[in-house]
Scaffold this motif. Structure first.
Motif, PDB file in Angstrom:
ATOM      1  N   LEU A 181      14.832   5.708  -7.152  1.00  0.00           N
ATOM      2  CA  LEU A 181      13.512   5.624  -8.963  1.00  0.00           C
ATOM      3  C   LEU A 181      12.032   5.971  -8.391  1.00  0.00           C
ATOM      4  O   LEU A 181      11.308   6.358  -9.525  1.00  0.00           O
ATOM      5  CB  LEU A 181      14.612   4.141  -9.974  1.00  0.00           C
ATOM      6  N   HIS A 182      11.760   5.568  -7.731  1.00  0.00           N
ATOM      7  CA  HIS A 182      10.559   5.598  -6.944  1.00  0.00           C
ATOM      8  C   HIS A 182       9.386   4.368  -6.044  1.00  0.00           C
ATOM      9  O   HIS A 182      10.936   4.013  -5.216  1.00  0.00           O
ATOM     10  CB  HIS A 182       8.960   5.163  -8.134  1.00  0.00           C
ATOM     11  N   HIS A 183       8.717   5.143  -5.672  1.00  0.00           N
ATOM     12  CA  HIS A 183       7.956   5.011  -4.659  1.00  0.00           C
ATOM     13  C   HIS A 183       7.940   3.036  -4.360  1.00  0.00           C
ATOM     14  O   HIS A 183       7.959   2.369  -2.740  1.00  0.00           O
ATOM     15  CB  HIS A 183       7.189   4.996  -3.781  1.00  0.00           C
ATOM     16  N   ARG A 184       7.085   2.880  -5.126  1.00  0.00           N
ATOM     17  CA  ARG A 184       7.146   0.959  -5.923  1.00  0.00           C
ATOM     18  C   ARG A 184       8.130   0.148  -5.832  1.00  0.00           C
ATOM     19  O   ARG A 184       8.042  -0.892  -5.754  1.00  0.00           O
ATOM     20  CB  ARG A 184       6.342   0.823  -6.309  1.00  0.00           C
ATOM     21  N   VAL A 185      10.167   1.092  -5.924  1.00  0.00           N
ATOM     22  CA  VAL A 185      11.184   0.379  -6.408  1.00  0.00           C
ATOM     23  C   VAL A 185      11.818   0.036  -4.595  1.00  0.00           C
ATOM     24  O   VAL A 185      11.975   0.625  -4.412  1.00  0.00           O
ATOM     25  CB  VAL A 185      11.518   1.462  -7.316  1.00  0.00           C
ATOM     26  N   ARG A 186      12.648  -1.363  -4.641  1.00  0.00           N
ATOM     27  CA  ARG A 186      13.364  -1.022  -3.462  1.00  0.00           C
ATOM     28  C   ARG A 186      14.504  -1.962  -3.984  1.00  0.00           C
ATOM     29  O   ARG A 186      14.738  -2.112  -4.966  1.00  0.00           O
ATOM     30  CB  ARG A 186      12.846  -2.580  -2.237  1.00  0.00           C
ATOM     31  N   TRP A 187      16.168  -1.369  -3.898  1.00  0.00           N
ATOM     32  CA  TRP A 187      17.162  -1.953  -4.723  1.00  0.00           C
ATOM     33  C   TRP A 187      17.921  -2.961  -3.714  1.00  0.00           C
ATOM     34  O   TRP A 187      18.315  -2.156  -2.047  1.00  0.00           O
ATOM     35  CB  TRP A 187      18.449  -0.874  -4.668  1.00  0.00           C
ATOM     36  N   ARG A 188      18.040  -3.677  -3.499  1.00  0.00           N
ATOM     37  CA  ARG A 188      18.346  -5.188  -2.996  1.00  0.00           C
ATOM     38  C   ARG A 188      19.234  -5.583  -3.264  1.00  0.00           C
ATOM     39  O   ARG A 188      18.912  -6.911  -4.088  1.00  0.00           O
ATOM     40  CB  ARG A 188      17.141  -6.544  -1.921  1.00  0.00           C
ATOM     41  N   SER A 189      20.842  -4.723  -3.422  1.00  0.00           N
ATOM     42  CA  SER A 189      21.317  -5.476  -4.179  1.00  0.00           C
ATOM     43  C   SER A 189      21.965  -7.178  -3.827  1.00  0.00           C
ATOM     44  O   SER A 189      21.744  -7.511  -2.963  1.00  0.00           O
ATOM     45  CB  SER A 189      23.118  -4.952  -3.568  1.00  0.00           C
ATOM     46  N   ILE A 274      11.453  13.519   4.417  1.00  0.00           N
ATOM     47  CA  ILE A 274      10.792  12.532   5.759  1.00  0.00           C
ATOM     48  C   ILE A 274      10.054  12.171   5.535  1.00  0.00           C
ATOM     49  O   ILE A 274       9.532  12.180   4.451  1.00  0.00           O
ATOM     50  CB  ILE A 274       9.839  14.345   6.200  1.00  0.00           C
ATOM     51  N   SER A 275       9.983  11.062   6.332  1.00  0.00           N
ATOM     52  CA  SER A 275       9.563   9.141   6.558  1.00  0.00           C
ATOM     53  C   SER A 275       7.849  10.147   6.702  1.00  0.00           C
ATOM     54  O   SER A 275       7.682  10.494   7.373  1.00  0.00           O
ATOM     55  CB  SER A 275      10.428   8.633   7.796  1.00  0.00           C
ATOM     56  N   THR A 276       7.035   8.823   6.375  1.00  0.00           N
ATOM     57  CA  THR A 276       5.564   8.861   7.074  1.00  0.00           C
ATOM     58  C   THR A 276       5.646   8.897   8.440  1.00  0.00           C
ATOM     59  O   THR A 276       4.934   9.406   8.862  1.00  0.00           O
ATOM     60  CB  THR A 276       4.748   7.928   5.764  1.00  0.00           C
ATOM     61  N   THR A 277       6.165   7.840   9.070  1.00  0.00           N
ATOM     62  CA  THR A 277       6.775   8.205  10.573  1.00  0.00           C
ATOM     63  C   THR A 277       7.013   9.504  11.126  1.00  0.00           C
ATOM     64  O   THR A 277       5.869   9.938  11.938  1.00  0.00           O
ATOM     65  CB  THR A 277       7.380   6.709  10.564  1.00  0.00           C
ATOM     66  N   GLY A 310      14.616   1.021   3.401  1.00  0.00           N
ATOM     67  CA  GLY A 310      13.245   0.960   4.046  1.00  0.00           C
ATOM     68  C   GLY A 310      12.060   1.702   4.950  1.00  0.00           C
ATOM     69  O   GLY A 310      10.526   1.235   4.853  1.00  0.00           O
ATOM     70  N   ALA A 311      11.622   2.912   4.132  1.00  0.00           N
ATOM     71  CA  ALA A 311      11.217   3.322   4.600  1.00  0.00           C
ATOM     72  C   ALA A 311      10.801   5.183   3.755  1.00  0.00           C
ATOM     73  O   ALA A 311      11.182   5.449   2.714  1.00  0.00           O
ATOM     74  CB  ALA A 311      11.420   4.621   6.438  1.00  0.00           C
ATOM     75  N   ALA A 312       9.423   5.410   3.634  1.00  0.00           N
ATOM     76  CA  ALA A 312       8.561   5.119   2.254  1.00  0.00           C
ATOM     77  C   ALA A 312       9.019   7.555   3.307  1.00  0.00           C
ATOM     78  O   ALA A 312       8.606   7.827   4.095  1.00  0.00           O
ATOM     79  CB  ALA A 312       7.095   5.694   2.555  1.00  0.00           C
ATOM     80  N   ARG A 313       9.441   8.150   2.115  1.00  0.00           N
ATOM     81  CA  ARG A 313      10.453   9.717   2.427  1.00  0.00           C
ATOM     82  C   ARG A 313       9.765  10.300   1.156  1.00  0.00           C
ATOM     83  O   ARG A 313       9.788  10.256   0.283  1.00  0.00           O
ATOM     84  CB  ARG A 313      11.746   9.543   2.015  1.00  0.00           C
ATOM     85  N   HIS A 314       9.706  10.916   2.183  1.00  0.00           N
ATOM     86  CA  HIS A 314       8.695  12.406   0.779  1.00  0.00           C
ATOM     87  C   HIS A 314       9.168  13.497   0.311  1.00  0.00           C
ATOM     88  O   HIS A 314       9.813  14.324   1.273  1.00  0.00           O
ATOM     89  CB  HIS A 314       6.848  12.573   1.241  1.00  0.00           C
ATOM     90  N   ARG A 315       9.093  14.307  -0.745  1.00  0.00           N
ATOM     91  CA  ARG A 315       9.967  15.180  -1.285  1.00  0.00           C
ATOM     92  C   ARG A 315       8.530  16.295  -1.985  1.00  0.00           C
ATOM     93  O   ARG A 315       7.933  15.728  -2.659  1.00  0.00           O
ATOM     94  CB  ARG A 315      10.927  16.134  -1.991  1.00  0.00           C
ATOM     95  N   PRO A 316       8.992  17.218  -2.131  1.00  0.00           N
ATOM     96  CA  PRO A 316       7.757  17.766  -3.083  1.00  0.00           C
ATOM     97  C   PRO A 316       8.221  18.312  -4.446  1.00  0.00           C
ATOM     98  O   PRO A 316       9.791  18.291  -4.711  1.00  0.00           O
ATOM     99  CB  PRO A 316       8.041  19.560  -2.306  1.00  0.00           C
TER     100      PRO A 316
END
Length: 329
Positions: A181-189, A274-277, A310-316
């Motif tokens: 949904l957003h990079h500041r959102v984490r789904w931890r069921s 692609i992840s930041t790392t 657990g990783a930030a992943r980027h797309r255009p």
């Protein structure tokens, strides 16, 4: 020890995933409220700068009433967005102006806890008809200047977002939708965690969650303070510079791309998600540097960042990919 990270926690029960849905159209009251926040700040200048300049030139003094009720930071009164699923401003305003006195009083008391309110606030809390009429007129005049002229562009981008979300649901279900949904959102069921200005818990209790896409939502999804109302989470859609006029600002966007930042955008276009790392390793820069470049590109509407595994992943974004194509031609 590091500072405590404040979090909004949305607790899902057994039936809540099945009752979670995405609103198909923008909500005029939420766009009004969140545009008030954007107008009073400076964040997201590449995306909102042109809009701010246009609107500020045309506003009248009645907007001051709305600025009081919806300050740029902290609590804004819940009664300005009382219902979900509304697609017509007047229908939404009917609900606003029918707010019970107890709710008006509670919301204004919450607002008064963080700022001094003007002399008309107690009259509004008491449901005085004259003040309510002034509020309704102020919303109509503000909407006519700040939102209505741009409504077709807002609708177009919300529909594009809905199509993208629909593909995610078809491929991975509602949990995949929540995860991206957003990079500041984490789904931890069974809990959806969102970086938030305050610690807050929202327990759905079988009511499900309405996800409302918004052009004027910025930085992080938002919800109501009152957990007793229909659960709603308003989230930022993928925007691009030039949405105000319908013309992409290629020249101004190109100006912000140095050699390294252009390489970052190129890598993201070549390897979506692609992840930041991975980005740092591919370009031979530090992870902190890769993260900083990604932040600038995201703020300029060129990329979107999702959090998965657990990783930030980027797309255009569409604009980011188009800009790279223009620069290469």
């Amino acid at each position: 020890m590091g500072a405590h990270r404040k979090t909004l926690r949305v607790h899902f029960g057994t039936d809540d995933l099945a009752r979670t849905r995405v609103q198909p159209t923008p909500d005029p009251l939420w766009e009004t409220l969140l545009s008030l926040h954007r107008l009073q700040g400076v964040a997201g200048q590449p995306v909102f700068g042109d809009w701010r300049s246009r609107v500020r030139r045309r506003l009248d003094r009645s907007a001051g009433l709305l600025f009081t009720l919806a300050p740029p930071r902290g609590y804004s009164v819940d009664f300005l967005t009382p219902v979900t699923g509304v697609t017509d401003l007047e229908a939404g305003l009917d609900a606003v102006l029918s707010t019970p006195r107890s709710v008006l009083t509670a919301d204004l008391t919450e607002l008064a806890a963080s700022r001094r309110l003007p002399s008309w606030a107690p009259l509004l809390a008491a449901g005085e008809l004259e003040v309510l009429r002034e509020l309704g007129d102020a919303v109509r005049r503000y909407f006519a200047v700040a939102v209505q002229p741009y409504w077709p562009a807002i609708v177009k981008q919300v529909r594009a977002d809905r199509l993208q979300r629909g593909e995610i649901v078809l491929g991975g279900g509602v949990e995949a939708l929540l995860s991206t949904l957003h990079h500041r959102v984490r789904w931890r069921s069974p809990v959806l965690e969102i970086d938030y200005p305050v610690d807050q818990d929202l327990r759905l209790g079988g009511r499900g969650l309405l996800l409302v896409p918004s052009l004027f939502c910025w930085q992080s999804p938002v919800t109501l303070l009152d957990a007793g109302r229909q659960p709603v989470l308003v989230y930022p859609i993928d925007r691009r510079p030039g949405w105000v006029t319908g013309v992409s600002s290629v020249r101004s966007a190109t100006a912000l791309l140095g050699r390294t930042r252009a390489a970052v955008l190129n890598a993201i276009c070549a390897r979506p998600l692609i992840s930041t790392t991975e980005l740092a390793a591919e370009l031979g820069i530090s992870p902190a540097g890769a993260s900083q470049h990604a932040t600038v590109l995201r703020g300029s509407g060129l990329i979107v960042t999702d959090r998965a595994g657990g990783a930030a992943r980027h797309r255009p974004t569409t604009f980011g990919a188009a800009l790279l194509t223009v620069n290469a031609s």
